[in-house]
Design a protein around this motif. Structure first.
Motif, PDB file in Angstrom:
ATOM      1  N   LYS A 178       0.940  -1.101   0.133  1.00 49.32           N
ATOM      2  CA  LYS A 178      -0.319  -0.206  -0.179  1.00 49.32           C
ATOM      3  C   LYS A 178       1.236   1.176  -0.186  1.00 49.32           C
ATOM      4  O   LYS A 178       0.380   2.541  -0.437  1.00 49.32           O
ATOM      5  CB  LYS A 178      -1.168   0.212   1.553  1.00 49.32           C
ATOM      6  CG  LYS A 178      -1.960  -0.869   1.152  1.00 49.32           C
ATOM      7  CD  LYS A 178      -2.526  -1.453   2.344  1.00 49.32           C
ATOM      8  CE  LYS A 178      -4.301  -2.379   2.435  1.00 49.32           C
ATOM      9  NZ  LYS A 178      -5.162  -1.819   3.507  1.00 49.32           N
ATOM     10  N   LEU A 179       2.318   1.037   0.188  1.00 45.39           N
ATOM     11  CA  LEU A 179       3.488   2.579   0.549  1.00 45.39           C
ATOM     12  C   LEU A 179       3.919   2.595  -1.018  1.00 45.39           C
ATOM     13  O   LEU A 179       4.418   1.322  -2.095  1.00 45.39           O
ATOM     14  CB  LEU A 179       4.537   2.170   1.044  1.00 45.39           C
ATOM     15  CG  LEU A 179       3.717   1.884   2.928  1.00 45.39           C
ATOM     16  CD1 LEU A 179       4.674   0.962   3.371  1.00 45.39           C
ATOM     17  CD2 LEU A 179       3.046   3.228   3.352  1.00 45.39           C
ATOM     18  N   PRO A 180       4.210   3.694  -1.829  1.00 46.37           N
ATOM     19  CA  PRO A 180       5.295   4.348  -2.098  1.00 46.37           C
ATOM     20  C   PRO A 180       5.886   3.404  -2.427  1.00 46.37           C
ATOM     21  O   PRO A 180       6.701   3.018  -1.115  1.00 46.37           O
ATOM     22  CB  PRO A 180       5.063   5.367  -2.613  1.00 46.37           C
ATOM     23  CG  PRO A 180       4.064   6.232  -1.788  1.00 46.37           C
ATOM     24  CD  PRO A 180       3.698   5.181  -0.331  1.00 46.37           C
ATOM     25  N   PHE A 181       7.167   2.618  -3.480  1.00 51.04           N
ATOM     26  CA  PHE A 181       8.227   2.696  -3.742  1.00 51.04           C
ATOM     27  C   PHE A 181       9.034   2.673  -4.568  1.00 51.04           C
ATOM     28  O   PHE A 181       8.964   3.132  -5.252  1.00 51.04           O
ATOM     29  CB  PHE A 181       7.882   1.041  -3.242  1.00 51.04           C
ATOM     30  CG  PHE A 181       7.642   0.370  -4.223  1.00 51.04           C
ATOM     31  CD1 PHE A 181       8.272  -0.144  -5.422  1.00 51.04           C
ATOM     32  CD2 PHE A 181       6.452   0.132  -4.153  1.00 51.04           C
ATOM     33  CE1 PHE A 181       7.903  -0.885  -7.102  1.00 51.04           C
ATOM     34  CE2 PHE A 181       5.953  -0.348  -5.334  1.00 51.04           C
ATOM     35  CZ  PHE A 181       6.702  -1.201  -6.582  1.00 51.04           C
ATOM     36  N   PHE A 182      10.850   2.620  -4.169  1.00 55.03           N
ATOM     37  CA  PHE A 182      11.320   2.261  -5.498  1.00 55.03           C
ATOM     38  C   PHE A 182      11.858   1.132  -5.487  1.00 55.03           C
ATOM     39  O   PHE A 182      12.418   0.540  -4.484  1.00 55.03           O
ATOM     40  CB  PHE A 182      12.583   3.377  -4.782  1.00 55.03           C
ATOM     41  CG  PHE A 182      11.994   4.957  -5.397  1.00 55.03           C
ATOM     42  CD1 PHE A 182      11.695   4.971  -6.752  1.00 55.03           C
ATOM     43  CD2 PHE A 182      11.861   6.094  -4.787  1.00 55.03           C
ATOM     44  CE1 PHE A 182      11.015   5.975  -7.100  1.00 55.03           C
ATOM     45  CE2 PHE A 182      11.450   7.410  -4.408  1.00 55.03           C
ATOM     46  CZ  PHE A 182      11.607   7.591  -6.160  1.00 55.03           C
ATOM     47  N   ALA A 183      12.375   0.741  -6.331  1.00 54.87           N
ATOM     48  CA  ALA A 183      13.271  -0.950  -6.941  1.00 54.87           C
ATOM     49  C   ALA A 183      14.348  -0.714  -6.798  1.00 54.87           C
ATOM     50  O   ALA A 183      14.188  -0.719  -8.704  1.00 54.87           O
ATOM     51  CB  ALA A 183      12.241  -1.754  -7.420  1.00 54.87           C
ATOM     52  N   PHE A 184      15.593  -0.382  -6.748  1.00 51.47           N
ATOM     53  CA  PHE A 184      17.039   0.607  -7.115  1.00 51.47           C
ATOM     54  C   PHE A 184      17.294  -1.252  -7.830  1.00 51.47           C
ATOM     55  O   PHE A 184      17.171  -2.499  -7.548  1.00 51.47           O
ATOM     56  CB  PHE A 184      17.835   0.783  -6.024  1.00 51.47           C
ATOM     57  CG  PHE A 184      17.421   1.610  -5.278  1.00 51.47           C
ATOM     58  CD1 PHE A 184      17.047   3.262  -5.834  1.00 51.47           C
ATOM     59  CD2 PHE A 184      16.040   2.143  -4.343  1.00 51.47           C
ATOM     60  CE1 PHE A 184      17.177   4.208  -5.560  1.00 51.47           C
ATOM     61  CE2 PHE A 184      16.094   2.540  -4.104  1.00 51.47           C
ATOM     62  CZ  PHE A 184      16.032   3.909  -4.009  1.00 51.47           C
ATOM     63  N   PHE A 185      18.107  -0.818  -9.019  1.00 53.28           N
ATOM     64  CA  PHE A 185      18.398  -1.925 -10.049  1.00 53.28           C
ATOM     65  C   PHE A 185      20.184  -1.552 -10.212  1.00 53.28           C
ATOM     66  O   PHE A 185      20.511  -2.593 -11.055  1.00 53.28           O
ATOM     67  CB  PHE A 185      17.572  -2.127 -10.931  1.00 53.28           C
ATOM     68  CG  PHE A 185      17.317  -1.196 -12.322  1.00 53.28           C
ATOM     69  CD1 PHE A 185      17.618  -0.726 -13.109  1.00 53.28           C
ATOM     70  CD2 PHE A 185      16.178  -0.471 -12.121  1.00 53.28           C
ATOM     71  CE1 PHE A 185      17.492   0.217 -13.548  1.00 53.28           C
ATOM     72  CE2 PHE A 185      15.952   0.541 -12.735  1.00 53.28           C
ATOM     73  CZ  PHE A 185      16.357   0.589 -13.811  1.00 53.28           C
ATOM     74  N   LEU A 186      20.633  -0.013 -10.618  1.00 56.07           N
ATOM     75  CA  LEU A 186      21.715  -0.129 -10.301  1.00 56.07           C
ATOM     76  C   LEU A 186      22.392   0.835  -9.415  1.00 56.07           C
ATOM     77  O   LEU A 186      21.553   2.408  -9.033  1.00 56.07           O
ATOM     78  CB  LEU A 186      21.979   0.547 -11.631  1.00 56.07           C
ATOM     79  CG  LEU A 186      23.103   0.698 -12.094  1.00 56.07           C
ATOM     80  CD1 LEU A 186      24.244  -0.093 -12.210  1.00 56.07           C
ATOM     81  CD2 LEU A 186      22.994   1.538 -13.761  1.00 56.07           C
ATOM     82  N   VAL A 187      23.068   0.746  -8.178  1.00 56.27           N
ATOM     83  CA  VAL A 187      24.274   1.869  -7.151  1.00 56.27           C
ATOM     84  C   VAL A 187      25.495   1.922  -7.987  1.00 56.27           C
ATOM     85  O   VAL A 187      26.098   0.814  -7.485  1.00 56.27           O
ATOM     86  CB  VAL A 187      23.518   1.668  -5.721  1.00 56.27           C
ATOM     87  CG1 VAL A 187      24.440   1.895  -5.484  1.00 56.27           C
ATOM     88  CG2 VAL A 187      22.222   1.133  -6.342  1.00 56.27           C
ATOM     89  N   THR A 188      25.699   3.134  -7.965  1.00 58.72           N
ATOM     90  CA  THR A 188      27.250   3.055  -8.321  1.00 58.72           C
ATOM     91  C   THR A 188      27.999   4.719  -7.644  1.00 58.72           C
ATOM     92  O   THR A 188      26.682   5.038  -6.771  1.00 58.72           O
ATOM     93  CB  THR A 188      27.683   3.038  -9.725  1.00 58.72           C
ATOM     94  OG1 THR A 188      27.598   4.804 -10.027  1.00 58.72           O
ATOM     95  CG2 THR A 188      27.181   2.376 -10.918  1.00 58.72           C
ATOM     96  N   GLN A 189      28.473   4.442  -7.339  1.00 56.37           N
ATOM     97  CA  GLN A 189      29.575   6.395  -6.697  1.00 56.37           C
ATOM     98  C   GLN A 189      29.144   7.115  -7.084  1.00 56.37           C
ATOM     99  O   GLN A 189      28.813   8.561  -6.344  1.00 56.37           O
ATOM    100  CB  GLN A 189      30.810   5.677  -6.212  1.00 56.37           C
ATOM    101  CG  GLN A 189      31.413   4.614  -5.958  1.00 56.37           C
ATOM    102  CD  GLN A 189      33.010   4.858  -5.658  1.00 56.37           C
ATOM    103  OE1 GLN A 189      33.409   4.928  -6.896  1.00 56.37           O
ATOM    104  NE2 GLN A 189      33.466   4.077  -4.993  1.00 56.37           N
ATOM    105  N   ASP A 190      28.256   7.265  -8.373  1.00 59.49           N
ATOM    106  CA  ASP A 190      27.887   8.417  -9.207  1.00 59.49           C
ATOM    107  C   ASP A 190      26.747   8.370  -9.461  1.00 59.49           C
ATOM    108  O   ASP A 190      26.137   9.687  -9.521  1.00 59.49           O
ATOM    109  CB  ASP A 190      29.008   8.547 -10.222  1.00 59.49           C
ATOM    110  CG  ASP A 190      30.144   8.698 -10.058  1.00 59.49           C
ATOM    111  OD1 ASP A 190      30.746   9.974  -8.662  1.00 59.49           O
ATOM    112  OD2 ASP A 190      30.935   8.162 -10.692  1.00 59.49           O
ATOM    113  N   LEU A 191      25.925   7.414  -9.509  1.00 61.22           N
ATOM    114  CA  LEU A 191      24.789   7.438 -10.103  1.00 61.22           C
ATOM    115  C   LEU A 191      24.057   6.394  -9.381  1.00 61.22           C
ATOM    116  O   LEU A 191      23.910   5.236  -9.185  1.00 61.22           O
ATOM    117  CB  LEU A 191      23.974   7.616 -11.879  1.00 61.22           C
ATOM    118  CG  LEU A 191      24.729   6.350 -12.692  1.00 61.22           C
ATOM    119  CD1 LEU A 191      23.966   5.181 -11.985  1.00 61.22           C
ATOM    120  CD2 LEU A 191      25.348   6.976 -14.020  1.00 61.22           C
ATOM    121  N   ILE A 192      22.375   6.740  -9.580  1.00 64.75           N
ATOM    122  CA  ILE A 192      21.707   5.225  -8.884  1.00 64.75           C
ATOM    123  C   ILE A 192      20.327   5.357 -10.015  1.00 64.75           C
ATOM    124  O   ILE A 192      19.732   6.768 -10.451  1.00 64.75           O
ATOM    125  CB  ILE A 192      21.084   5.558  -7.694  1.00 64.75           C
ATOM    126  CG1 ILE A 192      20.495   6.403  -7.168  1.00 64.75           C
ATOM    127  CG2 ILE A 192      21.889   4.882  -6.729  1.00 64.75           C
ATOM    128  CD1 ILE A 192      19.444   7.146  -5.891  1.00 64.75           C
TER     129      ILE A 192
END
Length: 208
Positions: A178-192
């Protein structure tokens, strides 16, 4: 498998997204076409699922500027969502997202938090709220419960929204669905990069 933030740059999609981030900051004029960026985001999302990559919340902590987003459109008479055209966020409306951690105190455990801000000329809007992160799925559920509006750098409104304190107390007992969400699939030191509840994709960068 926990991702090594220094070893992901071998993928072609990371090269494209890094170029988009660099160009957005004005370090180069070679800005990739939106269609190319959308394809790179889709490749990154697919790779994360295939390789079962996980990212610790600590790798998200800090402030990130929204660089690129895709639209979405529902498919009539079909299940699922189709991505709309992607576009770079106009620099005249800088938009940021931030993540932080509140240290544990006595019997209160450590908590994750999220912030969002956008500037429209002399008006700025800031939102803050609690978050819950699942490293196993790179899944961040959140809710904005505080809002601040400033005009010419002066705060003209600051208060609670969506239940405020009560909403914060209920946040951790609500079903994640029931909550808003983000599903992260790429995380580096300079971008997500992440997908949202509506199915759209977004790219944020860490400004230098």
């Amino acid at each position: 498998m926990t991702a090594d933030l220094t070893s992901l740059a071998s993928g072609d999609f990371v090269t494209v997204l890094s170029l988009a981030a660099t160009a957005y900051q004005g370090h180069t004029n070679e800005r990739p076409d939106p269609e190319v960026v959308v394809n790179a985001l889709l490749q990154a999302e697919k790779a994360a699922k295939q390789q079962h990559l996980t990212y610790p919340f600590e790798s998200l902590v800090g402030e990130w500027r929204l660089c690129f987003v895709t639209g979405t459109k529902k498919v009539r008479n079909q299940a699922g969502i189709v991505l709309g055209k992607g576009f770079y966020i106009p620099k005249l409306a800088p938009t940021y997202i931030s993540f932080d951690t509140t240290p544990a105190v006595d019997e209160t455990p450590s908590r994750e938090g999220i912030g969002n801000s956008v500037q429209f000329g002399f008006v700025s809007l800031k939102l803050k709220g609690p978050a819950q992160y699942s490293e196993k799925k790179n899944f961040l559920a959140f809710d904005f419960l505080q809002m601040q509006i400033s005009l010419f750098g002066r705060v003209i409104y600051s208060g609670q929204i969506r239940g405020g304190k009560t909403g914060a107390e209920n946040f951790y007992t609500q079903p994640v669905a029931k909550l808003p969400f983000f599903a992260f699939f790429l995380v580096t030191q300079d971008l997500i990069a992440a997908s949202g509840r509506g199915g759209g994709l977004a790219l944020w960068i860490r400004e230098n």
